[in-house]
Design an enzyme around this catalytic site. Structure first.
Site, PDB file in Angstrom:
ATOM      1  N   ARG A 183     -31.423   4.657 -27.733  1.00  0.00           N
ATOM      2  CA  ARG A 183     -30.434   5.741 -27.872  1.00  0.00           C
ATOM      3  C   ARG A 183     -30.575   6.571 -29.140  1.00  0.00           C
ATOM      4  NH1 ARG A 183     -30.699   5.836 -22.813  1.00  0.00           N
ATOM      5  NH2 ARG A 183     -29.087   4.784 -21.614  1.00  0.00           N
TER       6      ARG A 183
ATOM      7  N   ASP B 258     -23.359   3.548 -24.671  1.00  0.00           N
ATOM      8  CA  ASP B 258     -24.385   4.577 -24.871  1.00  0.00           C
ATOM      9  C   ASP B 258     -23.806   5.893 -25.403  1.00  0.00           C
ATOM     10  OD1 ASP B 258     -26.526   2.975 -24.189  1.00  0.00           O
ATOM     11  OD2 ASP B 258     -26.325   3.388 -22.050  1.00  0.00           O
TER      12      ASP B 258
ATOM     13  N   ASP C  65     -26.363  12.030 -11.660  1.00  0.00           N
ATOM     14  CA  ASP C  65     -25.384  12.519 -12.634  1.00  0.00           C
ATOM     15  C   ASP C  65     -25.940  13.624 -13.517  1.00  0.00           C
ATOM     16  OD1 ASP C  65     -23.409  10.917 -11.711  1.00  0.00           O
ATOM     17  OD2 ASP C  65     -23.551   9.419 -13.302  1.00  0.00           O
TER      18      ASP C  65
ATOM     19  N   SER D 175     -26.550   0.473 -11.526  1.00  0.00           N
ATOM     20  CA  SER D 175     -26.892   1.444 -12.559  1.00  0.00           C
ATOM     21  C   SER D 175     -28.000   0.825 -13.412  1.00  0.00           C
ATOM     22  CB  SER D 175     -25.658   1.735 -13.419  1.00  0.00           C
ATOM     23  OG  SER D 175     -26.062   2.309 -14.638  1.00  0.00           O
TER      24      SER D 175
HETATM   25  N1  ARG Z   1     -25.122  -3.145 -21.801  1.00  0.00           N
HETATM   26  C1  ARG Z   1     -26.333  -2.598 -22.292  1.00  0.00           C
HETATM   27  C2  ARG Z   1     -26.104  -1.825 -23.549  1.00  0.00           C
HETATM   28  O1  ARG Z   1     -25.012  -1.513 -23.861  1.00  0.00           O
HETATM   29  C3  ARG Z   1     -27.055  -1.799 -21.249  1.00  0.00           C
HETATM   30  C4  ARG Z   1     -26.478  -0.479 -20.906  1.00  0.00           C
HETATM   31  C5  ARG Z   1     -27.194   0.090 -19.739  1.00  0.00           C
HETATM   32  N2  ARG Z   1     -26.949   1.470 -19.618  1.00  0.00           N
HETATM   33  C6  ARG Z   1     -27.018   2.119 -18.447  1.00  0.00           C
HETATM   34  N3  ARG Z   1     -26.842   3.384 -18.500  1.00  0.00           N
HETATM   35  N4  ARG Z   1     -27.206   1.507 -17.323  1.00  0.00           N
HETATM   36  O2  ARG Z   1     -27.001  -1.529 -24.269  1.00  0.00           O
END
Ligand code: ARG
Length: 403
Positions: free
Chosen positions: A94, A123, A14, A174
């Site tokens: 983040r 995110d 991506d 992912s």
């Molecule tokens: N659910 C978790 C969170 O919101 C993990 C997110 C994982 N992100 C990813 N891009 N695979 O923090």
């Protein structure tokens, strides 16, 4: 001359497509920034890939120490576990990535930052809200939220521009990883009834295949910060790496969480976080010995608030600063050692000691060293039970049958 955009670049499909897409759709020059938060990878080939795909510049920032000092350790001291299960690895990274994007935008003279988050997750919220707080003048572009391409379309877009499509795209999962944990989503995990297949786990042994004899580990804390393993002093990054290996080798740290995302979706998330889970457990055990009952009760409430705040992208807020100050203050006497036993997927606290321990043998013992005045309990119970007796006489106690 084109405007510049600083893109958070992972090296995956991506964000590689995004380099090209930003050029085509915004006519912007892309500076790729890859942040190393402990996801062990080949950063020089990621950097080269960004350039090959068309970035005008590609930077790699080693942010492991910053991540430990300003994000992981405060979250550990806070006992932060979102919904009692998720140690927030992705969420904690983040705001740091946002800060480093903003810094890079300033040094590169960029007018925008970009990231590869979709429009369905947490995110995007964490990065956008953080960037807006730090640099309200910067434009934020989220290609994957805008382009509306399916996975297949993204792959053919990549092929059309000669962007290498990694073999790993055949993996339906992912994945996001850093020192504090590994987050796994998508594929068969989207059926909450299906047990996570063994292939999703890379940091943790299957408990069934873990060693038949336990390992004991002693973690030493100073004011809430873990500083030693089995008496050996280690910097934060090495200590966490070492515990990830040790506990992961015993199958400790697998989490299967049906999670409430900020955007309203319930999502099935699988995590591996061996060091995080062991450290959180050890830290709580030491607090149990060094904080009063009232401090522990209050701190549990703060922990829930703190975890929600981190999860919900509110790092750069005054509420966060206030809670962080309380949490730091609460750690004054959280010094000592916790001994844990790691065995076939479980981690148990089997011992704790502290120079500031509030545990008193003389008060607790039933043996001859007893200093507790048992006769004083009679008066205590008389007063403690006073409102109970009063209410029972006036309003009754309810019977077992009444329900
Ligand atoms: N659910 C978790 C969170 O919101 C993990 C997110 C994982 N992100 C990813 N891009 N695979 O923090």
């Amino acid at each position: 001359m084109s405007d510049k955009v600083v893109l958070a670049y992972s090296g995956g499909l991506d964000t590689s497509v995004a380099i090209r897409w930003l050029k085509e759709n915004y006519n912007m020059d892309v500076v790729a920034v890859t942040v190393d938060v402990g996801n062990e990878r080949d950063f020089s080939s990621i950097r080269q890939k960004a350039l090959d795909v068309g970035a005008v510049k590609a930077l790699v920032v080693d942010a492991k120490e910053l991540f430990v000092k300003h994000f992981i350790l405060p979250a550990l001291k806070a006992d932060a576990l979102y919904e009692g299960q998720y140690p927030l690895a992705t969420a904690l990274s983040r705001p740091l990535i946002a800060k480093l994007l903003v810094d890079a935008a300033r040094t590169e003279g960029a007018t925008a930052v970009a990231h590869g988050c979709t429009g369905k997750g947490n995110d995007q919220v964490r990065i956008d809200v953080s960037v807006n707080a730090l640099a309200p003048d910067l434009k934020i572009i989220a290609p994957a939220r805008e382009w509306g391409m399916t996975r297949e379309e993204t792959i053919s877009y990549a092929q059309g521009y000669g962007i290498p499509v990694p073999v790993t795209v055949s993996s339906p999962f992912s994945i996001d990883e850093n020192l504090w944990g590994r987050s796994i989503e998508c594929g068969v995990l989207e059926d909450p009834w299906v047990e996570p297949p063994g292939e999703v786990f890379t940091w943790t042994k299957s408990p069934g295949e873990a060693p038949d004899s336990p390992s004991y580990v002693e973690i030493g804390f100073e004011q809430g910060t873990p500083v030693t393993i089995d008496g050996q002093k280690l910097d934060g990054v090495s200590l966490i790496q070492k515990l990830n290996e040790l506990a992961g080798g015993h199958g400790v740290g697998r989490i299967d969480h049906l999670e409430n995302r900020l955007v309203g979706i319930k999502s099935r998330e699988v995590y591996e976080a061996p060091a995080a889970m062991v450290l959180l457990q050890a830290h709580q055990a030491l607090q149990g010995m060094t904080l009063s009952k009232e401090q522990l009760r209050f701190k549990q409430k703060v922990a829930v608030e703190y975890a929600d705040l981190v999860y919900n992208g509110l790092w750069f807020t005054s509420l966060h600063r206030d809670l962080a100050a309380y949490i730091q203050s609460s750690q004054r006497f959280v010094t000592g050692t916790v001994r844990l036993k790691l065995y076939k997927g479980s981690s148990s606290v089997v011992g704790r000691k502290s120079p500031s321990s509030l545990y008193s043998y003389g008060l607790a013992t039933y043996d001859k060293g007893d200093v507790f005045d048992q006769s004083a309990s009679v008066g205590f119970i008389h007063i403690w039970g006073l409102p109970v007796r009063t209410q029972a006489q006036v309003q009754g106690t309810g019977s077992l049958e009444e329900g």
